[in-house]
Design a protein around this motif. Structure first.
Motif, PDB file in Angstrom:
ATOM      1  N   ARG A 187       0.792  -1.259   0.069  1.00 26.67           N
ATOM      2  CA  ARG A 187      -0.013   0.029   0.148  1.00 26.67           C
ATOM      3  C   ARG A 187       0.861   1.265  -0.043  1.00 26.67           C
ATOM      4  NH1 ARG A 187      -2.387  -2.741   4.508  1.00 26.67           N
ATOM      5  NH2 ARG A 187      -4.168  -4.018   3.748  1.00 26.67           N
ATOM      6  N   ILE A 188       1.917   1.123   0.614  1.00 27.16           N
ATOM      7  CA  ILE A 188       2.893   2.136   0.773  1.00 27.16           C
ATOM      8  C   ILE A 188       3.692   2.459  -0.454  1.00 27.16           C
ATOM      9  CG2 ILE A 188       4.446   3.702   2.382  1.00 27.16           C
ATOM     10  CD1 ILE A 188       1.740   2.851   3.736  1.00 27.16           C
ATOM     11  N   THR A 189       4.500   1.122  -0.864  1.00 32.10           N
ATOM     12  CA  THR A 189       5.093   1.519  -2.010  1.00 32.10           C
ATOM     13  C   THR A 189       4.618   1.685  -3.154  1.00 32.10           C
ATOM     14  OG1 THR A 189       5.447  -1.130  -2.058  1.00 32.10           O
ATOM     15  CG2 THR A 189       6.827   0.161  -0.426  1.00 32.10           C
ATOM     16  N   SER A 190       3.503   1.439  -3.263  1.00 32.41           N
ATOM     17  CA  SER A 190       2.774   1.490  -4.806  1.00 32.41           C
ATOM     18  C   SER A 190       2.355   3.122  -4.933  1.00 32.41           C
ATOM     19  CB  SER A 190       1.592   0.671  -4.696  1.00 32.41           C
ATOM     20  OG  SER A 190       0.465   1.151  -3.739  1.00 32.41           O
ATOM     21  N   ARG A 191       2.519   3.880  -3.821  1.00 35.73           N
ATOM     22  CA  ARG A 191       1.976   5.556  -4.121  1.00 35.73           C
ATOM     23  C   ARG A 191       3.045   6.029  -4.860  1.00 35.73           C
ATOM     24  NH1 ARG A 191      -1.294   7.457   0.209  1.00 35.73           N
ATOM     25  NH2 ARG A 191      -0.509   9.208   0.036  1.00 35.73           N
ATOM     26  N   PRO A 192       2.530   6.952  -5.596  1.00 34.87           N
ATOM     27  CA  PRO A 192       3.234   7.795  -6.434  1.00 34.87           C
ATOM     28  C   PRO A 192       4.531   8.472  -6.119  1.00 34.87           C
ATOM     29  CG  PRO A 192       0.936   8.363  -6.970  1.00 34.87           C
ATOM     30  CD  PRO A 192       1.069   7.430  -5.553  1.00 34.87           C
ATOM     31  N   ALA A 193       4.498   8.976  -4.889  1.00 41.23           N
ATOM     32  CA  ALA A 193       5.872   9.515  -4.454  1.00 41.23           C
ATOM     33  C   ALA A 193       6.886   8.361  -4.081  1.00 41.23           C
ATOM     34  CB  ALA A 193       5.596  10.038  -2.860  1.00 41.23           C
ATOM     35  N   PHE A 194       6.453   7.160  -3.594  1.00 42.07           N
ATOM     36  CA  PHE A 194       7.336   6.052  -3.489  1.00 42.07           C
ATOM     37  C   PHE A 194       8.069   5.645  -4.852  1.00 42.07           C
ATOM     38  CE2 PHE A 194       9.456   2.214  -2.302  1.00 42.07           C
ATOM     39  CZ  PHE A 194       9.747   2.413  -0.846  1.00 42.07           C
ATOM     40  N   GLN A 195       7.130   5.598  -5.652  1.00 40.47           N
ATOM     41  CA  GLN A 195       7.608   5.001  -7.007  1.00 40.47           C
ATOM     42  C   GLN A 195       8.497   5.938  -7.707  1.00 40.47           C
ATOM     43  OE1 GLN A 195       6.672   2.099  -8.729  1.00 40.47           O
ATOM     44  NE2 GLN A 195       5.991   1.551  -6.521  1.00 40.47           N
ATOM     45  N   ARG A 196       8.250   7.380  -7.765  1.00 43.57           N
ATOM     46  CA  ARG A 196       9.185   8.329  -8.190  1.00 43.57           C
ATOM     47  C   ARG A 196      10.388   8.306  -7.384  1.00 43.57           C
ATOM     48  NH1 ARG A 196       4.760  11.968  -7.522  1.00 43.57           N
ATOM     49  NH2 ARG A 196       5.670  12.912  -5.797  1.00 43.57           N
ATOM     50  N   ILE A 197      10.466   8.144  -6.454  1.00 42.04           N
ATOM     51  CA  ILE A 197      11.927   8.217  -5.771  1.00 42.04           C
ATOM     52  C   ILE A 197      12.560   7.102  -5.703  1.00 42.04           C
ATOM     53  CG2 ILE A 197      12.750   8.621  -3.349  1.00 42.04           C
ATOM     54  CD1 ILE A 197      11.519  11.088  -4.503  1.00 42.04           C
ATOM     55  N   SER A 198      11.792   5.752  -5.909  1.00 40.08           N
ATOM     56  CA  SER A 198      12.531   4.519  -6.206  1.00 40.08           C
ATOM     57  C   SER A 198      13.125   4.642  -7.513  1.00 40.08           C
ATOM     58  CB  SER A 198      11.551   3.317  -5.899  1.00 40.08           C
ATOM     59  OG  SER A 198      11.244   3.165  -4.713  1.00 40.08           O
ATOM     60  N   ALA A 199      12.521   4.997  -8.424  1.00 42.74           N
ATOM     61  CA  ALA A 199      13.051   5.051  -9.837  1.00 42.74           C
ATOM     62  C   ALA A 199      14.301   5.979  -9.688  1.00 42.74           C
ATOM     63  CB  ALA A 199      12.037   5.569 -10.755  1.00 42.74           C
ATOM     64  N   ALA A 200      14.183   7.180  -9.249  1.00 42.24           N
ATOM     65  CA  ALA A 200      15.341   8.290  -9.061  1.00 42.24           C
ATOM     66  C   ALA A 200      16.558   7.568  -8.238  1.00 42.24           C
ATOM     67  CB  ALA A 200      14.926   9.360  -8.489  1.00 42.24           C
ATOM     68  N   ASP A 201      16.187   6.941  -7.227  1.00 42.88           N
ATOM     69  CA  ASP A 201      17.260   6.160  -6.576  1.00 42.88           C
ATOM     70  C   ASP A 201      17.942   5.319  -7.375  1.00 42.88           C
ATOM     71  OD1 ASP A 201      16.936   7.642  -4.274  1.00 42.88           O
ATOM     72  OD2 ASP A 201      16.681   5.885  -2.776  1.00 42.88           O
ATOM     73  N   ASP A 202      17.398   4.408  -8.261  1.00 41.18           N
ATOM     74  CA  ASP A 202      18.351   3.512  -9.040  1.00 41.18           C
ATOM     75  C   ASP A 202      18.949   4.039 -10.077  1.00 41.18           C
ATOM     76  OD1 ASP A 202      16.400   1.328  -7.844  1.00 41.18           O
ATOM     77  OD2 ASP A 202      15.026   1.259  -9.383  1.00 41.18           O
ATOM     78  N   GLU A 203      18.625   5.223 -10.441  1.00 44.04           N
ATOM     79  CA  GLU A 203      19.478   5.917 -11.562  1.00 44.04           C
ATOM     80  C   GLU A 203      20.518   6.405 -10.922  1.00 44.04           C
ATOM     81  OE1 GLU A 203      18.424   9.471 -14.512  1.00 44.04           O
ATOM     82  OE2 GLU A 203      17.007   8.348 -14.186  1.00 44.04           O
ATOM     83  N   MET A 204      20.314   7.224  -9.675  1.00 42.37           N
ATOM     84  CA  MET A 204      21.425   7.812  -9.039  1.00 42.37           C
ATOM     85  C   MET A 204      22.619   6.702  -8.458  1.00 42.37           C
ATOM     86  SD  MET A 204      21.167  10.257  -5.533  1.00 42.37           S
ATOM     87  CE  MET A 204      20.028  11.425  -6.370  1.00 42.37           C
ATOM     88  N   ALA A 205      22.060   5.526  -7.971  1.00 46.83           N
ATOM     89  CA  ALA A 205      23.019   4.664  -7.314  1.00 46.83           C
ATOM     90  C   ALA A 205      23.971   4.200  -8.587  1.00 46.83           C
ATOM     91  CB  ALA A 205      21.926   3.447  -6.762  1.00 46.83           C
ATOM     92  N   ALA A 206      23.339   3.978  -9.577  1.00 50.41           N
ATOM     93  CA  ALA A 206      24.050   3.287 -10.780  1.00 50.41           C
ATOM     94  C   ALA A 206      24.945   4.343 -11.101  1.00 50.41           C
ATOM     95  CB  ALA A 206      23.144   3.122 -11.959  1.00 50.41           C
TER      96      ALA A 206
END
Length: 214
Positions: A187-206
């Motif tokens: 319920r929490i991780t499917s929220r738009p804010a979490f999805q946006r930051i998760s995608a940004a984190d993947d890119e930044m971590a790489a």
């Protein structure tokens, strides 16, 4: 809040700071990132140790004040933006339980998981800050049983904190993937804010891994 009254978040991707950034997004808060490449050890360099001697993220600066520790940051930010509706007011009967479950993260959940991860011999219950691992986790399971969030139908900043915590700890096997934890986390991780930051984190971590030669 004026355009110059912004929050600085000391940040590294895929860390405890991710939850603080998700919360800032949920609150609609104006913020700037001060990014640290933890793969390159920037959090242990003198410039950041002057900010947080423990070398941990997240930390925030706001109006000249420094706030560290996830619990303090969660409470501070949610109270700063009451209009977002993620924090019960001082006279709300939920305020005490809300603070309880945010504090529980730092005082019981994290110590229990570190002990489990390090495979330490259990401390006698009478001396342990969290009783024992099963008791600590059982209290959380009971609190979430009524759902869908900690306080029924209304999500709070406490849920943003716990959703991220369960996501990471279940991923690494530190918390069992019980249905109640999985459904709550989704319920929490499917929220738009979490999805946006998760995608940004993947890119930044790489990018950080490449820069650090990892």
């Amino acid at each position: 809040m004026t355009t110059t009254d912004r929050i600085t978040l000391y940040y590294s991707p895929q860390s405890r700071a991710t939850g603080a950034r998700v919360l800032l997004e949920e609150l609609g808060a104006p913020y700037d990132l001060h990014v640290l490449n933890m793969k390159a050890g920037e959090q242990r360099q003198s410039a950041y140790l002057a900010i947080n001697p423990l070398g941990k993220v997240p930390a925030i600066e706001h109006r000249g004040a420094l706030v560290t520790e996830r619990v303090a940051i969660t409470i501070y930010l949610a109270d700063l933006f009451p209009q977002a509706g993620l924090t019960p007011g001082l006279n709300d009967p939920r305020r005490g339980p809300y603070l309880r479950w945010i504090a529980y993260y730092g005082s019981s959940f994290e110590p229990a998981l570190i002990d489990k991860f390090m495979k330490r011999e259990p401390t006698p219950i009478s001396q342990s800050p969290y009783a024992d691992y099963d008791t600590m986790l059982g209290a959380l399971e009971s609190a979430l049983a009524k759902g869908p969030y900690l306080f029924g139908e209304q999500i709070t900043a406490a849920d943003i904190l716990w959703g991220g915590a369960f996501s990471w700890t279940m991923m690494f096997g530190l918390v069992p993937r019980k249905d109640i934890f999985v459904r709550y986390t989704e319920r929490i991780t499917s929220r738009p804010a979490f999805q946006r930051i998760s995608a940004a984190d993947d890119e930044m971590a790489a990018l950080h891994a490449t820069a650090a030669g990892v």
